[in-house]
Enzyme design. Structure first.
Site, short mmCIF file in Angstrom:
data_model
loop_
_atom_site.label_atom_id
_atom_site.label_comp_id
_atom_site.label_asym_id
_atom_site.label_seq_id
_atom_site.Cartn_x
_atom_site.Cartn_y
_atom_site.Cartn_z
N PRO A 1 0.82 -1.22 0.13
CA PRO A 1 -0.20 0.01 0.07
C PRO A 1 1.02 1.28 -0.10
O PRO A 1 0.28 2.33 0.19
CB PRO A 1 -0.93 -0.21 1.29
CG PRO A 1 0.25 -0.91 2.41
CD PRO A 1 0.76 -1.90 1.53
N CYS A 2 2.06 1.30 -0.08
CA CYS A 2 3.01 2.42 -0.15
C CYS A 2 2.69 3.50 -0.96
O CYS A 2 3.10 4.56 -0.70
CB CYS A 2 4.62 1.96 -0.34
SG CYS A 2 4.98 1.35 -1.62
N GLN A 3 2.18 3.32 -2.45
CA GLN A 3 1.70 4.19 -3.30
C GLN A 3 0.17 4.54 -3.33
O GLN A 3 -0.24 5.44 -4.14
CB GLN A 3 2.16 3.66 -4.46
CG GLN A 3 3.57 3.53 -4.64
CD GLN A 3 4.16 3.00 -6.15
OE1 GLN A 3 3.29 2.93 -7.06
NE2 GLN A 3 5.25 2.70 -6.08
#
Length: 247
Positions: free
Chosen positions: A202-204
């Protein structure tokens, strides 16, 4: 009013906001006129009885069997509770009035129970995938987990090559491989079962969602439009039609 005001810190979600987004997504599925799509695409709003947190589960057959009897046998096992045996299905308004909303884990009004992953009959062998949407405890955004089941003998489910073969469309393969672990597919113990599973990191998510001004009832629809396609998950277009609230 700006849709941003429906979340305290857009695009991040609190646990309460995520629960609301899950309820709206489930309602869209129940009310949508999906027709035959319901035969291979099933949505359940679930809650972990241990932690009390809710999540969305989506079950999809990877392909339709040629034999109608095999399809019936396959669907007869779909949608049952599994993993720890402590999952509960959340009742939704108007579900009993929707002739299309097939819930095979409810028979004659009685909730069935099962502690094992959904399995098909020995004569069907239909590969399928279970997607789950959980709120990430650190990033505070939805995270898409997925697991393959009933693959042909000799093909491991927890295998990146299997994921690319069965789930990732050709147009996404190069982009996902180039993204690396942190920007693409990752593997870790599942948040409920601790069994190794894949998820989309989910980092982006923040960068993808922060400029999209959508209401909370459309949050998961819009979010899945950003992340779901790369692993073969598309929301049926009819679910994207604005809900007027009419019965």
């Amino acid at each position: 009013m700006s849709c941003y005001n429906q979340c305290r810190q857009w695009p991040f979600l609190s646990q309460e906001e995520f629960e609301l987004a899950c309820a709206f997504f489930d309602r869209k599925y129940i009310r949508a006129e999906l027709g035959p799509t319901r035969r291979i695409f099933k949505v359940h709003h679930r809650r972990d009885a241990t932690t009390g947190t809710s999540f969305i589960e989506i079950l999809r057959l990877l392909s339709l069997p040629d034999d109608e009897d095999a399809l019936v046998a396959a669907l007869g096992k779909l949608g049952r509770d599994y993993s720890t045996g402590l999952l509960m299905e959340i009742d939704s308004n108007n579900e009993n009035e929707d002739a299309e909303a097939l819930r095979p884990d409810i028979i004659d009004g009685i909730q069935t129970e099962g502690k094992d992953p959904p399995k098909y009959s020995l004569h069907s062998h239909q590969p399928y995938v279970i997607y789950q949407i959980h709120l990430h405890p650190t990033y505070n955004v939805p995270t898409l987990w997925f697991t393959l089941y009933d693959l042909p003998m000799g093909e491991p489910a927890f295998d990146l090559d299997s994921v690319y073969r069965y789930l990732v469309p050709d147009e996404f393969k190069g982009r996902l491989r180039a993204a690396g672990i942190m920007g693409g597919l990752s593997g870790a113990p599942h948040p409920l079962t601790d069994v190794p599973s894949f998820f989309i990191h989910p980092c982006q998510t923040k960068e993808g969602m922060e400029n999209l001004n959508c209401p909370i009832d459309d949050y998961l629809i819009v979010w899945l439009g950003l992340v779901g396609g790369c692993v073969g998950l598309w929301v049926p277009p009819v679910m994207c039609i604005k809900d007027t609230g009419k019965q």
